[in-house]
Scaffold this active site. Structure first.
Site, PDB file in Angstrom:
ATOM      1  CG  LEU A 275      -2.027  -1.055   1.234  1.00  0.00           C
ATOM      2  CD1 LEU A 275      -2.794  -0.990   2.549  1.00  0.00           C
ATOM      3  CD2 LEU A 275      -2.977  -0.849   0.059  1.00  0.00           C
ATOM      4  NE  ARG A 276       6.846   2.502   2.203  1.00  0.00           N
ATOM      5  CZ  ARG A 276       7.308   1.346   2.664  1.00  0.00           C
ATOM      6  NH1 ARG A 276       7.719   0.431   1.817  1.00  0.00           N
ATOM      7  NH2 ARG A 276       7.353   1.105   3.953  1.00  0.00           N
TER       8      ARG A 276
END
Length: 660
Positions: A275-276
């Site tokens: 999700l970065r």
């Protein structure tokens, strides 16, 4: 202090200046990785960024630069009394040398205070100086693994903990990490690559007008740095003011559910990990909206943010080409909405669009067409493609080396298990405190130390450095027969696959790999020593095979490569792997010349393995004779498979009993 080349004066680097501007607005984006060829103003631009950043408030004399306006900030030098003045100072640009030691990066015991005054005091390192500033690493892809680990820990936690030599200190270290690299010199470790929020590819502009403008400005700066900086002072101040305004307005930029959903759809469509990517894209889009003076994120903000945040996160393995499909990005976003934001000051200041209206795209270099084979060569030449690279087995070079830190062969390295001590010279290496005290203790009476309140009396000859044993990186040079005697197509497919497998392993272990092939009448360095998988995969893609067998030329060219590399990198130990059936059919007395060349190569002492590719019921044993002249180990191998070749290398270079 000498004048710095103005950030606003940089020409033809729109993506780079835009990415640096966005992380200046929101440091939580996570930094910028700048990839590009030499001479593209990477370092000049990064150093210029610090000049236009708004000043920071700190306590006077605070070595750790905590924020006086943050009540939760804790400083090892604190707590500070109420009268302690608060001052403003410029943002620091701290440069991290590739060859720095742990103690310089994280901090260490202050030796003069400890040994002369008996006081345990901490000397802050580069990560303390970089707090609330910029940490710049040139050639970040060459950074040793132990320094990469330190950066990863600091980036993940925002803190640095030092437990060494009787020192126990913890302090904040939040910085904008900026790295520059030339991809031809090797790739970046995946864990560190993911920590960079944005990445850009830079190249020299192809537009002659821009090139002339860049050269003219540089010549003017070199002739009169102070005067040039003065002429650009107005644009620099305008940029500084606009950055400060964008920072203040960032908190008011709206990231609604529709915008976040659009970003999530983009990241999912490009199949990025974790999700970065979503977080970085959202932050970059908001920063771009603030830079453009808007309070809502538009599709154009998302497009620009995705173009900078996603390319390096969609690579599944080192052989994948970096980059992002611009057409697909536009299709996923649909028609871009208009961008009504205000124009910024000129002079190279990054806005949404570059000089060609392409949203800051740097023009790429034109591709080179592959050479057309001569008519007489076409019939004798075949092309073979590589298969899917396999995971190579571990290969090591015998003995203990002194090469660069890596993950392969046993060596004396800056990091690792302490195995001894020796005299310390010129501040090199990590201090071995017990050894230093032991060396100094017998002389304290004659020096007057440890009496009358004095501490330990030292002289430079007392200092000892720790001898540490770890792992080094190596050079694996493959010399491959690509002639017609090797049943070219099938064997070259297997050899290519083996080379790619070794290269993938070298990427993981920080090695270099090189490839020499010989066919027709000559030997060719197809792949010079490199750790770059991008370059290697391109060079190996169209490796031809067929024709006569110039074995002597192959031996001679391999020796040349090893000699040049020994001059360039003397501490890196090589392993030569010769893949051949031992035949020689080119030139006068081909076999005799080949054996003489092999004997000459053997005198260098390089470790060699001969992989015998001779097949069939009746064998001449020529590869075994070649191995004798090379003083090499001869390994019969019916077919050069990727598993077979990498297994042979591992077996032939396995350490003796008692050697790690």
């Amino acid at each position: 202090m000498p004048a710095q080349y103005p950030f606003c004066a940089v020409v033809g680097a729109d993506d780079m200046t835009l990415a640096l501007t966005l992380v200046a607005i929101d440091p939580l984006i996570g930094g910028v990785l700048i990839r590009g060829e030499k001479g593209t103003a990477k370092t000049t631009t990064v150093r210029g960024l610090a000049e236009v950043l708004p000043a920071v408030r700190v306590y006077a004399g605070d070595r750790f630069s905590i924020d006086p306006d943050d009540p939760s900030a804790v400083c090892p030098d604190g707590p500070f009394d109420v009268p302690t003045p608060v001052v403003e100072r410029p943002v620091r640009l701290v440069e991290l040398p590739v060859g720095a030691g742990d103690d310089r990066v994280t901090g260490s015991l202050k030796l003069d205070a400890a040994l002369r005054d008996g006081v345990v005091a901490f000397e802050p390192g580069l990560l303390a100086r970089a707090h609330r500033g910029l940490l710049y690493v040139d050639e970040v892809n060459l950074l040793p693994d132990h320094l990469v680990d330190l950066l990863l820990d600091a980036a993940a936690t925002g803190r640095v903990s030092v437990e060494r030599d009787g020192v126990s200190v913890e302090h904040a270290s939040r910085f904008v990490l900026i790295g520059t690299m030339n991809p031809e010199e090797g790739e970046l470790r995946p864990q560190l690559l993911d920590r960079f929020g944005l990445t850009v590819e830079v190249a020299a502009p192809r537009d002659p007008v821009l090139r002339v403008q860049a050269v003219r400005r540089r010549l003017a700066f070199d002739a009169d740095p102070e005067g040039f900086a003065t002429r650009w002072a107005g644009e620099q101040e305008a940029l500084r003011t606009r950055l400060a305004a964008a920072r203040r307005s960032l908190a008011g930029v709206v990231l609604d559910d529709e915008t976040l959903t659009r970003i999530a759809e983009l990241c999912a469509a490009f199949d990025v990990d974790g999700l970065r990517a979503d977080l970085v894209t959202a932050r970059a889009a908001a920063a771009h909206a603030a830079w453009r003076g808007r309070t809502r994120v538009t599709l154009e903000d998302i497009r620009i943010a995705a173009r900078l945040a996603l390319p390096h996160r969609r690579r599944r393995n080192p052989f994948d080409e970096p980059g992002l499909d611009q057409d697909r990005l536009d299709d996923l976003l649909g028609h871009n909405d208009p961008d009504p934001g205000p124009d910024g000051p000129g002079g190279g200041l990054p806005d949404d669009t570059g000089h060609d209206g392409s949203a800051g795209d740097v023009p790429g270099s034109p591709g080179e067409s592959p050479p057309v084979p001569e008519p007489e060569r076409q019939a004798a030449t075949s092309m073979a493609s590589a298969g899917e690279p396999a995971r190579a087995r571990l290969l090591v070079v015998k003995g203990t080396g002194d090469g660069q830190a890596g993950r392969r062969s046993r060596a004396r390295t800056p990091q690792g298990r302490v195995a001894g001590q020796r005299r310390r010279t010129s501040g090199d290496g990590r201090l071995h405190l017990p050894g230093t005290i032991t060396a100094a203790a017998p002389h304290q009476h004659s020096r007057g130390g440890l009496t009358g309140g004095r501490g330990l009396a030292l002289v430079p000859g007392d200092l000892r450095r720790a001898e540490t044993v770890g792992r080094e990186s190596n050079l694996v040079l493959l010399c491959v027969d690509a002639s017609g005697s090797m049943a070219a197509r099938r064997r070259m497919e297997q050899v290519k696959t083996a080379v790619l497998s070794l290269l993938l392993d070298a990427y993981r272990r920080r090695d270099k790999v090189a490839l020499v092939t010989f066919r027709r009448h000559t030997a060719e360095v197809v792949l010079p020593p490199t750790g770059s998988v991008d370059v290697a995969s391109r060079r190996l893609a169209d490796l031809p095979a067929g024709g006569r067998t110039p074995l002597a030329e192959g031996m001679e060219r391999s020796g040349e490569v090893l000699r040049r590399e020994a001059l360039r990198d003397p501490s890196r130990r090589p392993l030569l792997v010769v893949v051949t059936d031992g035949r020689a059919t080119s030139g006068p007395d081909p076999l005799g010349r080949a054996h003489r060349a092999a004997a000459a190569l053997a005198t260098s002492g390089v470790q060699v393995v001969v992989v015998d590719c001779e097949t069939g019921r009746f064998r001449l044993g020529l590869a075994a004779r070649l191995a004798t002249h090379l003083r090499a180990e001869h390994v019969p191998l019916g077919e050069v498979t990727a598993d077979g070749l990498t297994g042979v290398v591992r077996t032939a270079t396995a350490p003796r009993a008692g050697v790690a």
